[in-house]
Design an enzyme around this catalytic site. Sequence first.
Site, short mmCIF file in Angstrom:
data_model
loop_
_atom_site.label_atom_id
_atom_site.label_comp_id
_atom_site.label_asym_id
_atom_site.label_seq_id
_atom_site.Cartn_x
_atom_site.Cartn_y
_atom_site.Cartn_z
N GLU A 177 5.05 17.19 -68.89
CA GLU A 177 4.37 17.33 -67.89
C GLU A 177 5.18 17.98 -66.46
O GLU A 177 5.08 17.50 -65.70
CB GLU A 177 3.99 16.08 -67.50
N GLU A 383 -0.98 14.50 -75.65
CA GLU A 383 -1.31 13.30 -74.97
C GLU A 383 -2.98 13.06 -74.98
O GLU A 383 -3.40 13.93 -74.39
CB GLU A 383 -0.48 12.94 -73.79
#
Length: 484
Positions: A177, A383
């Site tokens: 991320e 995810e």
Amino acid sequence: MSKFPNNFFWGGATAANQFEGGYKEGGKGLSIPDTLTLGTKDTDREYHYPIDESKYTYPSHKASDFYHHYKEDIKLLAEAGLNMYRMSIQWSRIFPNGDEDKPNPEGIAFYRNVFEELKKYNIEPLVTISHYELPLGLAEKYDGWANRKLIDLYVHYANTLFTEYKGLVRYWLTFNEINSLSMPSGGFPVGGIKSIAGGHGMTTQIEETSVQMSTRFTALHNQFIASARTVNLAHAIDPENKVGCMIAGMTSYPLTPKPEDMLAWQEKIQQGLFFCPDVQSNGEYPYYMNRFFRENGIVISKEKGDDEVLKNGTVDFVTFSYYATGCVQAKEEKKSNGAINAFGTPNPYLKKSQWGWNIDPVGLRFYLNEFYRRYKKPIMITENGLGAEDKLENGKIHDPYRIEYMRQHVEAMSEAIKDGVNLIGYMPWGIIDLTAASTGQMSKRYGIVYVDADDQGRGTFDRYRKDSFYWYQQVINSNGANLE
């Protein structure tokens, strides 16, 4: 429901600092997560160092204890039918302070054992090189990624991994991320300026000076350069290596059709969602950031040759996390409520999870199409999942809410593939229960496997299959055709 492509990766994901434990074992050094205390949905985690376990709970110290359960856990993943497992390596287990010349042999051996165990079950590892886990020594000595010296240290670390695990790992992600640094420090506190770019712990600071913003974007630039150099290094060491980027999927919509809301939404998704993959996939800074940098007095510390490095080090595939969506309006009240606020204003048309996150499977199809249209590269969802308080009763966990969440998102994936999106993998988050990044709690559970431990790290740590385990097993066995 039609089947997925024959070579589709059905997997699951964890992060070492939330799952592994063994924080003082095997020669591991301290990382920033090792100094973060337990928080709650309403209270921030705090930085406390020197470590005082008599006074504070530090969730990463034991986490789910994968360090001692990895054979059992991998066997469970194989039983569920997974053919890929997304995991991360702790930099501080390979280089305890982050800047040593030679790696820690016990750390090298541990991950080799994990990879060989995965190979035994024909499970392909997808390895995140840096997943919100910076060695504490690098924060103390260099001020983290704000210092350009971390580029060489990271590349040295990556080189060690590529060399040691050649033939065992083919799929890599450089930073988890990475776009968390493109947002204000309080937007996503686990990845914010204080925990990655300098200092320690987490911060809920929203307002920044131009100097602070310049530091944040310089830290992000240094990660861009490190990532690009690492892509080339991976290919040079083993042409079989594939390297991807990983983006926090902060997907949103305009709250209303007002033109002002449309412009606010466009600005949000450009800066928070697409900026980082634009750089990592296209190899250059996008035009739309120039005005933002200029108007906010942001000066990024660059060196001659950086543009060429970015151009020559683009990723092979793109990945993202996807949990929820939000809405954007032109005038939003700024609140320091962490990840929930990062999704934006709540959408009145969507139901919410127990933690207040909008549940939006249709948004996943939208997001997949937008990403593929923009980058034309293979995509993995690395995810996705529903955090909830599961109950263990007589050795069983009934979680129909998780099954429904996953079913709806797999259906959206199928529709996106029909649209023409080259989606190659799905990695549900916390496939085995782990501690939450934002709060450190175990009670916010995502897995299809239950870990018998509470928020204080107390319990047997025995593993139990949830109802969702058997549901996902049949999904995988049918290659996505059976979602009942």
